[in-house]
Scaffold this motif. Structure first.
Motif, PDB file in Angstrom:
ATOM      1  N   SER A  74       0.814  -1.157   0.062  1.00  0.00           N
ATOM      2  CA  SER A  74       0.116   0.094   0.007  1.00  0.00           C
ATOM      3  C   SER A  74       0.842   1.247   0.257  1.00  0.00           C
ATOM      4  O   SER A  74       0.717   2.253  -0.722  1.00  0.00           O
ATOM      5  N   ILE A  75       1.919   1.263   0.827  1.00  0.00           N
ATOM      6  CA  ILE A  75       2.848   2.175   0.844  1.00  0.00           C
ATOM      7  C   ILE A  75       3.710   2.518  -0.524  1.00  0.00           C
ATOM      8  O   ILE A  75       3.428   3.944  -1.065  1.00  0.00           O
ATOM      9  N   PHE A  76       3.974   1.413  -1.212  1.00  0.00           N
ATOM     10  CA  PHE A  76       4.430   1.612  -2.496  1.00  0.00           C
ATOM     11  C   PHE A  76       3.582   2.306  -3.510  1.00  0.00           C
ATOM     12  O   PHE A  76       3.758   2.989  -4.507  1.00  0.00           O
ATOM     13  N   MET A  77       2.254   1.764  -3.451  1.00  0.00           N
ATOM     14  CA  MET A  77       1.294   2.361  -4.401  1.00  0.00           C
ATOM     15  C   MET A  77       0.951   3.758  -3.934  1.00  0.00           C
ATOM     16  O   MET A  77       0.716   4.638  -4.901  1.00  0.00           O
ATOM     17  N   LYS A  78       0.903   4.221  -2.931  1.00  0.00           N
ATOM     18  CA  LYS A  78       0.546   5.658  -2.394  1.00  0.00           C
ATOM     19  C   LYS A  78       1.753   6.668  -2.836  1.00  0.00           C
ATOM     20  O   LYS A  78       1.486   7.609  -3.238  1.00  0.00           O
TER      21      LYS A  78
END
Length: 214
Positions: A187-191
């Motif tokens: 999720s961090i990578f996506m955001k």
């Protein structure tokens, strides 16, 4: 009120000296590079410094770095930075600590002598004077910071990643499963808009973004 001016453009430097002296400032030094600025401040201990952002020899951030040294070594000396363009990173660097007696103006504001002197008076008096365009850019930068979209838990995970911990160590620290940690990291990578094509570099890039904004 004693002032030191640092500006590599002869015409602007001379003009600043005349403007300041006309309203009662004592210009104790007018120099054209960052090293001379620091030497002049150490010698004269002025009340206020007016300095260009970019000066010899590199014409990059010499003035800002000198200003940061001044703020650290002589925190009572007010500093007003002048810049040809909006360079919000430099403004953010200067404002990241003590904001008392700090200013950042575009050089075009100097053409309006009354506005310039008003800003200088505020800075010299311990206030803050920021060019409206600089404020707009700083707000835009803040609003567009992808780190703001992270949840508190995701920030915890990213903080532990920055410490160099593995997924297993992060899971142990947060008392969650490794699969939960993996989901948070994805999720961090996506955001942060870090593409899967970056591979393992995504972890490093995410940490760098976090450290750059801490």
């Amino acid at each position: 009120m004693r002032a030191v001016i640092a500006e590599d453009s002869v015409l602007l430097r001379v003009g600043l000296v005349k403007v300041l002296e006309a309203v009662g400032y004592e210009v104790v030094a007018a120099v054209d590079d960052a090293q001379s600025l620091l030497s002049a401040v150490a010698e004269h201990r002025p009340n206020v410094v007016v300095t260009d952002v970019r000066m010899p020899p590199g014409f990059t951030d010499e003035g800002v770095r000198a200003a940061l040294v001044i703020r650290q070594q002589w925190p009572d000396i007010a500093v007003l930075l002048l810049s040809q363009y909006v360079e919000e990173r430099y403004a953010a660097d200067l404002l990241s600590g003590n904001t008392r007696g700090v200013g950042y103006l575009l050089k075009e504001r100097v053409a309006n002598v009354d506005d310039f002197l008003d800003a200088l008076e505020r800075v010299a008096g311990g206030g803050t004077a920021l060019d409206p365009e600089v404020v707009s850019q700083l707000l835009l930068r803040r609003q567009s910071d992808p780190l703001d979209s992270l949840t508190p838990r995701e920030r915890e995970v990213l903080s532990l990643m920055a410490e160099g911990r593995s997924n297993a160590a992060i899971a142990q620290a947060l008392v969650v499963s490794e699969s939960a940690v993996a989901k948070h990291i994805n999720s961090i990578f996506m955001k942060l808009q870090l593409s899967p094509t970056e591979g393992e570099h995504r972890r490093v890039m995410a940490v760098l973004q976090f450290l750059d904004n801490s």
